[in-house]
Motif scaffolding. Structure first.
Motif, PDB file in Angstrom:
ATOM      1  N   SER A  46       0.826  -1.205   0.000  1.00 53.33           N
ATOM      2  CA  SER A  46       0.000   0.000   0.000  1.00 53.33           C
ATOM      3  C   SER A  46       0.860   1.256   0.000  1.00 53.33           C
ATOM      4  O   SER A  46       0.517   2.255  -0.621  1.00 53.33           O
ATOM      5  N   LYS A  47       2.009   1.229   0.667  1.00 52.88           N
ATOM      6  CA  LYS A  47       2.901   2.396   0.668  1.00 52.88           C
ATOM      7  C   LYS A  47       3.463   2.613  -0.732  1.00 52.88           C
ATOM      8  O   LYS A  47       3.511   3.744  -1.214  1.00 52.88           O
ATOM      9  N   ALA A  48       3.882   1.549  -1.387  1.00 51.94           N
ATOM     10  CA  ALA A  48       4.418   1.665  -2.742  1.00 51.94           C
ATOM     11  C   ALA A  48       3.346   2.201  -3.689  1.00 51.94           C
ATOM     12  O   ALA A  48       3.632   3.053  -4.538  1.00 51.94           O
ATOM     13  N   ALA A  49       2.110   1.734  -3.541  1.00 51.85           N
ATOM     14  CA  ALA A  49       1.020   2.202  -4.396  1.00 51.85           C
ATOM     15  C   ALA A  49       0.736   3.689  -4.144  1.00 51.85           C
ATOM     16  O   ALA A  49       0.476   4.447  -5.085  1.00 51.85           O
ATOM     17  N   ALA A  69      13.608  17.520  -6.649  1.00 52.42           N
ATOM     18  CA  ALA A  69      13.041  16.173  -6.540  1.00 52.42           C
ATOM     19  C   ALA A  69      12.974  15.783  -5.072  1.00 52.42           C
ATOM     20  O   ALA A  69      13.788  16.255  -4.265  1.00 52.42           O
ATOM     21  N   PRO A  70      12.027  14.967  -4.719  1.00 51.67           N
ATOM     22  CA  PRO A  70      11.979  14.519  -3.309  1.00 51.67           C
ATOM     23  C   PRO A  70      13.240  13.733  -2.979  1.00 51.67           C
ATOM     24  O   PRO A  70      13.850  13.103  -3.852  1.00 51.67           O
ATOM     25  N   LEU A 125       1.004   9.222  -6.048  1.00 53.09           N
ATOM     26  CA  LEU A 125       1.374  10.624  -5.843  1.00 53.09           C
ATOM     27  C   LEU A 125       2.375  11.094  -6.897  1.00 53.09           C
ATOM     28  O   LEU A 125       2.272  12.222  -7.393  1.00 53.09           O
ATOM     29  N   SER A 126       3.321  10.249  -7.248  1.00 49.93           N
ATOM     30  CA  SER A 126       4.306  10.608  -8.271  1.00 49.93           C
ATOM     31  C   SER A 126       3.630  10.859  -9.612  1.00 49.93           C
ATOM     32  O   SER A 126       3.935  11.846 -10.298  1.00 49.93           O
TER      33      SER A 126
END
Length: 183
Positions: free
Chosen positions: A142-145, A175-176, A150-151
């Protein structure tokens, strides 16, 4: 060794009674932080409260942790890589002031290493499974998704701004920072 914790706010007699019954059937030591529970536990090592240092030591030494659905305990299981069986307190049984622990475990049903015991029969079934996977501090899917979504959103907004003439150079925005590996 199995470590049982009910947190520091309230006792959890239903969990402690169930774990005491289990402790009678196993040769494995069961240590419990019982949080003011005044019922007599005959088959496990019960302590009312323990220091943070002793909590960490018991957590590190445990093969398995059994607990209420407290976020601190869940985070500790992930930090120490321990299998965690979580039994939520229920408002209907007057174990807590509301059902936030039920909501917490509902959100954790698919998290590897967090094993949900909705009732004591689930607890006994899980305790008999010696192949429970440990909790992990690694980010889940879920974090990767979320990061991917967001990207894409940011890239789309930047492209739209360039096309409208609002933003001529998207590189003006840093960039972040790269994600740091968790310890």
């Amino acid at each position: 060794m199995i470590f049982v914790t009910v947190g520091t706010q309230l006792p959890f007699p239903r969990l402690i009674r169930a774990m005491d019954a289990f402790a009678e059937t196993t040769a494995e030591p069961v240590h419990a932080q019982v949080g003011g529970d005044d019922s007599a536990a005959e088959h496990l090592v019960a302590r009312d409260m323990i220091s943070p240092e002793e909590f960490d030591e018991l957590f590190r030494s445990a093969r398995l942790v059994v607990a209420h659905a407290g976020i601190g305990t869940i985070l500790s299981a992930k930090r120490y890589g321990k299998p965690l069986i979580v039994m939520p307190r229920r408002h209907a049984l007057q174990e807590h002031r509301n059902d936030h622990q039920m909501a917490t475990v509902a959100a954790l049903t698919h998290v590897p290493g967090i094993h949900i015991a909705w009732q004591t029969s689930d607890l006994f079934r899980l305790l008999s499974d010696h192949a429970l996977c440990p909790a992990s501090s690694q980010p889940g899917p879920s974090k990767a998704a979320l990061i991917d979504g967001l990207s894409r959103f940011i890239r789309q907004r930047e492209r739209s701004a360039v096309l409208r003439g609002d933003l001529t150079d998207a590189s003006r925005y840093p960039a972040p920072p790269p994600e740091r590996p968790s310890s």
